[in-house]
Design a protein around this motif. Structure first.
Motif, short mmCIF file in Angstrom:
data_model
loop_
_atom_site.label_atom_id
_atom_site.label_comp_id
_atom_site.label_asym_id
_atom_site.label_seq_id
_atom_site.Cartn_x
_atom_site.Cartn_y
_atom_site.Cartn_z
N TYR A 6 56.90 28.08 -8.67
CA TYR A 6 56.02 27.90 -9.82
C TYR A 6 56.49 28.80 -10.97
O TYR A 6 56.53 30.01 -10.83
CB TYR A 6 54.59 28.25 -9.41
CG TYR A 6 53.58 28.31 -10.54
CD1 TYR A 6 52.79 27.21 -10.84
CD2 TYR A 6 53.40 29.47 -11.29
CE1 TYR A 6 51.85 27.26 -11.85
CE2 TYR A 6 52.47 29.53 -12.31
CZ TYR A 6 51.70 28.43 -12.59
OH TYR A 6 50.77 28.49 -13.60
N ASN B 6 55.70 13.31 -9.66
CA ASN B 6 55.61 14.71 -10.07
C ASN B 6 57.00 15.33 -10.00
O ASN B 6 57.52 15.57 -8.91
CB ASN B 6 54.64 15.46 -9.15
CG ASN B 6 54.68 16.97 -9.34
OD1 ASN B 6 55.25 17.48 -10.31
ND2 ASN B 6 54.07 17.70 -8.43
N SER C 40 47.98 19.93 -10.61
CA SER C 40 46.52 19.96 -10.50
C SER C 40 45.95 18.73 -11.18
O SER C 40 46.21 18.49 -12.36
CB SER C 40 45.98 21.23 -11.15
OG SER C 40 44.59 21.12 -11.39
N SER C 41 45.15 17.94 -10.46
CA SER C 41 44.63 16.71 -11.04
C SER C 41 43.70 16.98 -12.22
O SER C 41 43.67 16.22 -13.19
CB SER C 41 43.88 15.90 -9.97
OG SER C 41 42.73 16.58 -9.52
N LYS D 228 44.01 19.29 -14.39
CA LYS D 228 44.82 19.61 -15.57
C LYS D 228 45.51 18.36 -16.12
O LYS D 228 45.62 18.18 -17.33
CB LYS D 228 45.86 20.67 -15.23
CG LYS D 228 45.28 22.05 -14.95
CD LYS D 228 46.39 23.06 -14.74
CE LYS D 228 45.82 24.46 -14.57
NZ LYS D 228 46.88 25.47 -14.43
N ASN E 299 40.01 19.93 -8.02
CA ASN E 299 41.36 20.47 -8.05
C ASN E 299 42.20 19.82 -6.96
O ASN E 299 42.80 20.49 -6.12
CB ASN E 299 41.35 21.99 -7.89
CG ASN E 299 42.49 22.62 -8.65
OD1 ASN E 299 43.37 21.94 -9.17
ND2 ASN E 299 42.50 23.93 -8.70
N LEU F 46 45.36 18.11 -5.41
CA LEU F 46 46.77 18.38 -5.67
C LEU F 46 47.62 17.12 -5.56
O LEU F 46 47.40 16.28 -4.70
CB LEU F 46 47.30 19.42 -4.69
CG LEU F 46 46.61 20.78 -4.70
CD1 LEU F 46 47.40 21.77 -3.86
CD2 LEU F 46 46.45 21.31 -6.10
N HIS G 172 50.64 21.77 -16.24
CA HIS G 172 49.76 21.01 -15.34
C HIS G 172 49.89 21.46 -13.89
O HIS G 172 49.14 21.01 -13.02
CB HIS G 172 50.08 19.51 -15.39
CG HIS G 172 49.72 18.86 -16.69
ND1 HIS G 172 50.37 17.73 -17.15
CD2 HIS G 172 48.79 19.15 -17.61
CE1 HIS G 172 49.85 17.36 -18.31
NE2 HIS G 172 48.89 18.22 -18.61
N GLN G 173 50.86 22.34 -13.60
CA GLN G 173 51.07 22.77 -12.23
C GLN G 173 49.81 23.47 -11.69
O GLN G 173 49.09 24.14 -12.42
CB GLN G 173 52.27 23.71 -12.14
CG GLN G 173 53.60 23.04 -12.42
CD GLN G 173 54.74 24.03 -12.43
OE1 GLN G 173 55.62 23.98 -11.59
NE2 GLN G 173 54.74 24.95 -13.37
N TYR G 174 49.64 23.30 -10.41
CA TYR G 174 48.53 23.96 -9.72
C TYR G 174 48.75 25.47 -9.73
O TYR G 174 49.81 25.95 -9.34
CB TYR G 174 48.46 23.44 -8.28
CG TYR G 174 47.49 24.17 -7.39
CD1 TYR G 174 46.13 23.95 -7.49
CD2 TYR G 174 47.95 25.07 -6.43
CE1 TYR G 174 45.24 24.61 -6.66
CE2 TYR G 174 47.07 25.72 -5.59
CZ TYR G 174 45.71 25.49 -5.72
OH TYR G 174 44.84 26.15 -4.88
N GLN H 125 43.39 24.13 -0.46
CA GLN H 125 43.70 23.10 -1.44
C GLN H 125 43.55 21.74 -0.75
O GLN H 125 43.66 21.63 0.46
CB GLN H 125 45.11 23.27 -1.96
CG GLN H 125 46.17 23.35 -0.89
CD GLN H 125 47.45 23.99 -1.39
OE1 GLN H 125 47.44 24.91 -2.19
NE2 GLN H 125 48.58 23.49 -0.91
#
Length: 382
Positions: free
Chosen positions: A45, A165, A172-173, A175, A209, A211, A235-237, A244
């Motif tokens: 990340y 992705n 993250s949905s 986001k 949230n 994934l 947008h990353q978790y 999660q």
């Protein structure tokens, strides 16, 4: 040391770094001749920019299941198809792309096998890869842009697009929601369950949230031709403590279970939706399983995997498809999301029997091979 998501990280010239645990940072500077190798299934990340020195690059591993179709997208710019077309230890692989609305000689919209080794894969665009045996894929080069744009198309009444992705961390949905809201039917994405060969819907929702797995490709259905999804690194978790999830918990789930394996459809209530088909609903995408039952809703002659109502009471017909006859268990999950004054009944119209799904967890029945569209109806009663 081990960086945190607030840290700026600099890697010295000539260093080779292996990411064998989930790792994160705010900004990453690579010196000259640096290689960062990310092992399969590990999250890498980076919230901000990545600065490359001369001859610096990433190696990203991905494990493909053997004897299965794998849906994926590339995390690397200018990935060549030769990556998938090579034969290794007598293991053949096949690469295909989904061509929206362009019917093939087989009657579907999948391309012929892509055999040109110089064919370039685009990050954010989904591809299907079959491999005879399990395979470790190694993408090598510069990671995709922090904003990766995919243009959704509609062609010959086909609105399905295979996207993915492209980042080395889950999305993250909630986001992603702000970028796709109103662009895809039902704000629903359809992930392939590779083991069971069925597609299951996930709602991109600001309240959850959920994934979206790294490097995973999925189908969406566009509402408007030439609209765009922009996958953004932001947008990353964001990693945090707690569990999660990959499944929505704010929606009722109607599952069809055969021998412990299930496929499901989603039901929800939204204030501005209609009882008929609208932008909050999403069509069913049928898989290729010979064993599982596939369940869907029938609204305005549309077959739906996601169905929404503005309020209760409401009724909806249930469809089931079986490749071969078998015993099926119908289950209603997440009943806790219902208002306390709402009862859910399942009507067997053939036998004039009603089942209270709020009290009985499972309804067992035998379904012949083929399609059953007139046997069951669900009633939401105040």
């Amino acid at each position: 040391g081990e960086p945190t998501m607030e840290d700026f990280v600099y890697i010295n010239n000539g260093c080779n770094v292996i990411v064998d645990n989930d790792a994160m940072c705010s900004m990453l500077f690579l010196g000259d001749s640096v290689n960062v190798e990310i092992e399969a299934g590990k999250m890498f990340y980076v919230s901000g920019d990545i600065i490359y020195g001369n001859m610096s690059y990433f190696t990203v591993h991905q494990n493909l299941l053997g004897d299965k179709w794998n849906y994926l997208t590339s995390p690397i710019n200018k990935t060549m198809a030769a990556l998938f077309s090579m034969e290794r230890n007598n293991n053949d692989t096949w690469l295909m792309q989904y061509n929206t609305g362009e019917k093939s000689k087989h009657g579907d919209y999948w391309s012929e096998y892509l055999t040109d080794p110089n064919f370039l894969l685009s990050p954010g665009k989904g591809y299907a890869v079959y491999t005879k045996s399990p395979l470790d894929i190694k993408y090598e080069g510069v990671l995709c842009n922090s904003n990766t744009v995919f243009t959704l198309i509609e062609n010959n009444s086909d609105k399905k697009n295979l996207v993915g992705n492209p980042f080395t961390a889950p999305l993250s949905s909630n986001k992603l929601f702000e970028d796709i809201d109103g662009k895809i039917q039902g704000n629903a994405i359809f992930l392939m369950d590779k083991e069971n060969k069925v597609y299951n819907p996930i709602i991109v929702d600001p309240n959850e949230n959920v994934l979206i797995p790294s490097l995973e490709a999925f189908f969406v259905e566009t509402i408007m031709d030439k609209s765009e999804i922009t996958f953004k690194r932001q947008h990353q978790y964001v990693p945090k403590s707690g569990e999660q999830t990959f499944v929505n918990n704010n929606y009722l789930t109607l599952s069809a279970v055969v021998n412990g394996k299930s496929q499901y459809a989603l039901i929800g209530m939204m204030d501005d939706s209609k009882y008929g088909f609208d932008k909050h609903d999403a069509h069913k995408i049928f898989g290729t399983s010979e064993e599982l039952a596939e369940v869907y809703f029938i609204i305005d002659e549309e077959e739906l995997s996601v169905n929404t109502f503005p309020d209760y009471p409401a009724s909806v017909d249930i469809g089931l498809f079986m490749a071969q006859g078998n015993n099926v268990e119908l289950q209603l999950n997440n009943v806790s999301v219902l208002p306390k004054n709402v009862l859910v009944l399942l009507e067997n119209k053939d036998e004039n029997i009603f089942y209270n799904l709020c009290e009985s967890a499972t309804i067992k029945t035998y379904i012949e091979s083929g399609t059953t569209n007139s046997k069951y109806r669900m009633h939401f009663v105040k």
